[in-house]
Design an enzyme around this catalytic site. Sequence first.
Site, PDB file in Angstrom:
ATOM      1  N   LEU A 139       0.865  -1.175   0.000  1.00  0.00           N
ATOM      2  CA  LEU A 139       0.000   0.000   0.000  1.00  0.00           C
ATOM      3  C   LEU A 139       0.905   1.229   0.000  1.00  0.00           C
ATOM      4  CD1 LEU A 139      -2.645  -0.882   2.776  1.00  0.00           C
ATOM      5  CD2 LEU A 139      -2.944  -1.074   0.305  1.00  0.00           C
ATOM      6  N   ASP A 140       0.435   2.318  -0.606  1.00  0.00           N
ATOM      7  CA  ASP A 140       1.188   3.571  -0.549  1.00  0.00           C
ATOM      8  C   ASP A 140       1.374   3.991   0.905  1.00  0.00           C
ATOM      9  OD1 ASP A 140       1.032   3.582  -3.298  1.00  0.00           O
ATOM     10  OD2 ASP A 140      -0.600   5.040  -3.383  1.00  0.00           O
ATOM     11  N   ALA A 141       2.405   4.778   1.157  1.00  0.00           N
ATOM     12  CA  ALA A 141       2.695   5.220   2.531  1.00  0.00           C
ATOM     13  C   ALA A 141       1.495   5.901   3.174  1.00  0.00           C
ATOM     14  CB  ALA A 141       3.901   6.159   2.537  1.00  0.00           C
ATOM     15  N   THR A 143      -1.711   5.612   2.216  1.00  0.00           N
ATOM     16  CA  THR A 143      -2.947   4.831   2.121  1.00  0.00           C
ATOM     17  C   THR A 143      -2.981   3.890   3.312  1.00  0.00           C
ATOM     18  OG1 THR A 143      -3.004   4.930  -0.296  1.00  0.00           O
ATOM     19  CG2 THR A 143      -4.244   3.157   0.759  1.00  0.00           C
ATOM     20  N   ARG A 239      -5.598   6.074  -7.534  1.00  0.00           N
ATOM     21  CA  ARG A 239      -5.378   7.515  -7.608  1.00  0.00           C
ATOM     22  C   ARG A 239      -5.293   7.978  -9.064  1.00  0.00           C
ATOM     23  NH1 ARG A 239      -0.244   8.099  -3.830  1.00  0.00           N
ATOM     24  NH2 ARG A 239      -0.621  10.345  -4.194  1.00  0.00           N
TER      25      ARG A 239
END
Length: 308
Positions: A139-141, A143, A239
């Site tokens: 997961l993105d930092a 998110t 996104r």
Amino acid sequence: MSDTRSLPVPDGLEGDRLDAAIARMFGLSRTRAAEIIGDGGVLLDGAEAAKSDRVSAGAWLEVTLPPPPTAPVPRAEAVPGMRIVHEDADIIVVDKPVGVVAHPTVGWTGPSVLEGLLASGVQLATSGAAERQGIVHRLDANTTGLMVVAKSETAYSVLKRAFKERTVDKRYHTLVQGHPDPLRGTVDAPIDRHPAGDGRWAVVAGGRPSVTHYDTQEAFRAASLLEIKLETGRTHQIRVHMAALRHPCVGDHLYGADPTLAERLGVRRQWLHAVRLGFDHPTEHRPVEFSSPYPDDLSAAVELLRED
């Protein structure tokens, strides 16, 4: 150790700038490609060239790629706010807080899920690269939400295959600007690095196939709450696809979100949360599903919209 490669310019890059061509051919950012050209690492038909020079199909390139940066070695470091949702002999499911990456990466100095688990004494699968042990998806930092990490070698191989074959049910909730039309739909658009080479990703012809399903859960005056189901798992996929629909995730300034709306709602990152995760257990061969409530900052934003 440097790696020198010699090859012709493909037909499809006819007329492109040299830095753009190098970026496309070697999977680099435009910025990195320009640095290599500026350092004299690229010869075009035997001569040094400028990054803005246009290339011709069939022209001969000699590119000296510098050695990749050394990946950081994971260290055991506690991660405040990271919650363990489930643990057994083969897997551990965590609820990842904001500001935490999946595993250490070059240039990142903040916390990671991997290091937090090591600090808790969890033994993880050692398959794959040392800095990504047990990590089967990311997961993105900024998110938040659910991640599964493999503890056993069997779980690692089974889960990696499940993610590759798209049999994992990944559900996200995101708050987007405006109201998508139709309210329910699918975005099937390829994703690759943004041509600007600035760290963004974009819908790009010839990119990797990417499929996102969305369904409006609740509509507000200025925004909509969507449930997202991913078929693929590209970097920044939700996104990028929401921005391509002209409905960026609230707070996602990297992809064109309105800072005024985010400020009014108290959102300081993209409003995006991995809310459910379902898959077949890698050794027990039964379906399992886990869920995660919204973190306080995301929940507060929705309540403000409901009050409107």
